[in-house]
Design a protein around this motif. Structure first.
Motif, PDB file in Angstrom:
ATOM      1  N   ASP A   1      42.033  38.468  36.658  1.00 38.08           N
ATOM      2  CA  ASP A   1      41.300  37.071  37.173  1.00 38.08           C
ATOM      3  C   ASP A   1      40.214  37.022  36.507  1.00 38.08           C
ATOM      4  OD1 ASP A   1      39.926  38.892  38.805  1.00 38.08           O
ATOM      5  OD2 ASP A   1      40.083  37.732  40.657  1.00 38.08           O
ATOM      6  N   HIS A   2      39.446  37.674  36.354  1.00 44.85           N
ATOM      7  CA  HIS A   2      38.001  37.954  35.792  1.00 44.85           C
ATOM      8  C   HIS A   2      37.727  39.097  35.231  1.00 44.85           C
ATOM      9  CE1 HIS A   2      36.512  38.970  39.339  1.00 44.85           C
ATOM     10  NE2 HIS A   2      37.264  37.964  40.036  1.00 44.85           N
TER      11      HIS A   2
ATOM     12  N   HIS B   1      30.582  39.807  39.859  1.00 47.69           N
ATOM     13  CA  HIS B   1      31.169  38.653  39.127  1.00 47.69           C
ATOM     14  C   HIS B   1      30.589  37.492  40.186  1.00 47.69           C
ATOM     15  CE1 HIS B   1      34.145  40.313  41.873  1.00 47.69           C
ATOM     16  NE2 HIS B   1      34.436  39.015  42.314  1.00 47.69           N
TER      17      HIS B   1
ATOM     18  N   GLU C   1      42.556  42.191  39.590  1.00 48.88           N
ATOM     19  CA  GLU C   1      41.287  41.733  40.277  1.00 48.88           C
ATOM     20  C   GLU C   1      40.180  42.347  39.296  1.00 48.88           C
ATOM     21  OE1 GLU C   1      39.992  39.623  42.458  1.00 48.88           O
ATOM     22  OE2 GLU C   1      37.868  40.440  41.609  1.00 48.88           O
TER      23      GLU C   1
ATOM     24  N   THR D   1      37.703  34.507  41.738  1.00 53.57           N
ATOM     25  CA  THR D   1      39.045  34.680  41.774  1.00 53.57           C
ATOM     26  C   THR D   1      39.841  33.287  42.270  1.00 53.57           C
ATOM     27  OG1 THR D   1      38.787  36.883  42.946  1.00 53.57           O
ATOM     28  CG2 THR D   1      40.841  35.919  43.141  1.00 53.57           C
TER      29      THR D   1
HETATM   30 ZN   LIG Z   1      38.466  38.233  41.424  1.00 52.89          ZN
END
Ligand SMILES: [Zn+2]
Length: 607
Positions: free
Chosen positions: A441-442, A454, A227, A268
């Motif tokens: 995920d990013h 984010h 994450e 996410t």
């Molecule tokens: Zn995330």
């Protein structure tokens, strides 16, 4: 006397200039008009309240004074705080978005309470001083005070419900944007406005039936997803020293790096959908909920499957999207710890322990995914082993580096448990048949472009993610291994991972799946990839509505994107300008701008 009454609005404009002077000076002409209207609205509201509060006598003046101080503190303090976090003012979109996040939002504000309070102190002091000035210099006569008191409900209602410019350019004063947002929220709560923020729903994929005739492969696939971990804090390839992720660095020295891997959003929910379905983030709500996932494909081909996550099932309803995955083991934060925090999820170490127990029960071949989460705000660290000092929880702009250290300590702590898992797997007899693929995920922004966290933009700081594939000898053919090695420094995307994972399962280009794979936008990294494909990037998708619109497209290393307050598309070559600080002339990105216009309809925030 008039000067004192006009002072509150003047102070608001002053604060606005101090926060975003440059952007205000660049206001297009039509927004100069809307700004003028907002200044007038602000002046009427504050002058009416202050005039009433400055009455010579009567209990109403105390009521008006209380209201004046409370509203000024909330509106100006709230906007100063919000601007410090997101480089934009809290508006109607954000309050409706926040209302849909409920508990998560309350927890985040609670955790940053000192900064929320710090932002509120100056307006509180100014409001009290204005009351003092008003009672000394204005001294409203009884008749005028009664008229003002009668007008208070009207001007407050006006502030709540009069339309204003709040979206892309925000051509209004911060207090007016604030009251407009509160008014919209009240309408939502009263049931007058029923538009809902887009959130994941239950999926409805087609029945795939049994897949026969798949290319037989003798390998298991374990996808490890984390994450919000940035590429630049990790070591995709083995390095002698890897300060933030030393444990996996040591555990898997022969991993194959993907140095230029990017996610296609920084949310996410969107990335789970992209990783699992292979669709673009702009595929639309229907397709993103109806497409089969990797688990559906694997299950139909007779593979055993598992999805273990330490993320909280109630975080933005994600469990609805997950609950029907055909998995032998389907685990989320509340299975690991019933009291798990909604933002952090359960402790990642509990996740590792659970995966160890379940994994050895899977039948081979299996497709399994371990989804870690403690690197989400508020960032879980081990205080007894936190090498990045000093660290702190404050989100104040001045504390950016201590917050970044907190984040690095969280990535470090999480790396320890991920390394624990991969060492465990590499110690099992099935290890020689098991490929491990790792990504995040990013990524996570620390104000490089004025924003924190984010989902606020698709700048590389939010989408450039770590990626590596650990494939023991014999798990890949020579051609497959060579293809991955060739991708080490080439731009590849999360949308390439579903094709790659299907290819690893022997299901890529399976005739029964042709229709679904035709909708996938990426390429398998086990084969030569197309250089000219244009990849969509967006945080506003059919599984996740955004608080502030932002999107763009990328072709190779060239990239075009914008946030709703950007006046035009921003064009970058991220190979030569890795920090995206020097936008190129739009002519260099004409092809991409045309494609972004075609795919998204407009610049963000222009509806
Ligand atoms: Zn995330």
């Amino acid at each position: 006397m008039a000067i004192v009454l006009a002072l509150p609005a003047a102070l608001v404009v002053g604060a606005d200039l101090a926060l975003r002077g440059g952007r205000l000076l660049d206001l297009p002409l039509k927004y100069v008009g809307s700004y003028g209207v907002a200044v007038f609205e602000s002046a009427v509201l504050w002058a009416t309240l202050l005039g009433c509060a400055s009455a010579r006598q009567g209990w109403l003046r105390w009521l008006a004074a209380g209201l004046f101080v409370a509203l000024a503190t909330a509106a100006v303090g709230g906007q100063v705080y919000f601007y410090g976090q997101y480089a934009t003012y809290l508006n109607l979109d954000a309050t409706l978005f926040g209302a849909s996040m409920g508990e998560s939002l309350a927890a985040q504000l609670g955790a940053d309470l000192p900064n929320v309070l710090t932002s509120s102190v100056p307006p509180l002091v100014a409001a009290l001083a204005l009351i003092w000035l008003g009672r000394r210099w204005v001294r409203t006569r009884r008749r005028t005070a009664s008229l003002a008191a009668a007008a208070v409900p009207l001007v407050v209602a006006g502030a709540l419900f009069i339309p204003c410019s709040y979206r892309s350019i925000q051509g209004s004063t911060p207090d007016v944007i604030y009251f407009h947002a509160v008014g919209g929220l009240l309408k939502r709560l009263a049931g007058v406005d029923e538009t809902q923020h887009v959130r994941p729903q239950r999926r409805s994929p087609p029945r795939l039936g049994q897949l026969t005739g798949a290319v037989p492969v003798k390998r298991n696939v374990l996808l490890v997803l984390t994450e919000a971990v940035r590429a630049d804090v990790t070591c995709p390839a083995h390095q002698a020293v890897c300060p933030v992720m030393p444990f996996t660095n040591e555990a898997l020295p022969d991993r194959l790096p993907l140095h230029e891997l990017r996610s296609t959003s920084s949310a996410t929910a969107i990335q789970l959908a992209v990783l699992w379905t292979g669709l673009g983030p702009d595929a639309g709500r229907g397709p993103l909920h109806q497409a089969p996932t990797l688990f559906d494909y694997a299950h139909a081909a007779g593979w055993d499957t598992a999805y273990w996550s330490s993320h909280h099932p109630l975080f933005a309803n994600t469990w609805l999207y997950v609950q029907d995955l055909p998995c032998r083991f389907l685990v989320s934060a509340t299975h690991l710890d019933p009291t798990a925090d909604v933002d952090l999820g359960a402790d990642d170490e509990l996740l590792t322990e659970r995966v160890k127990v379940d994994l050895v029960q899977l039948q081979e071949p299996f497709f399994a995914m371990a989804h870690y989460g403690n690197t989400h705000v508020p960032y879980l660290i081990d205080e007894t082993d936190a090498p990045f000092q000093p660290y702190g929880l404050s989100k104040a702009p001045a504390d950016n580096e201590t917050l970044r250290n907190l984040y690095l300590n969280a990535v470090y702590r999480q790396d320890r448990t991920i390394a624990d898992l991969v060492r465990f797997v590499r110690g099992l007899p099935l290890s020689e048949r098991t490929i491990i693929l790792f990504t995040s995920d990013h990524a996570e922004q620390f104000r490089e472009h004025g924003q924190l966290g984010h989902t606020g933009s698709v700048f590389d700081v939010e989408i450039h993610v770590p990626g590596w594939i650990d494939a023991p000898a014999g798990t890949l053919t020579e051609t497959e291994r060579a293809a991955i090695v060739r991708q080490a420094r080439r731009p590849v995307f999360h949308s390439d991972l579903a094709p790659t994972l299907l290819d690893l399962m022997g299901l890529w280009q399976h005739p029964q799946l042709a229709a679904y794979q035709g909708a996938m936008v990426g390429d398998s990294l086990l084969r030569p990839t197309r250089d000219d494909r244009i990849v969509s990037l967006t945080n506003c998708a059919g599984v996740w509505g955004c608080a502030f619109e932002n999107w763009g497209v990328m072709r190779g290393f060239r990239k075009v994107h914008a946030r709703e307050w950007d006046q035009d598309w921003l064009c970058f070559d991220v190979a030569s300008d890795r920090d995206e600080l020097n936008p190129l002339a739009n002519e260099s990105c004409a092809d991409l701008i045309a494609e972004a216009q075609r795919r998204f309809g407009s610049l963000p925030g222009r509806d």
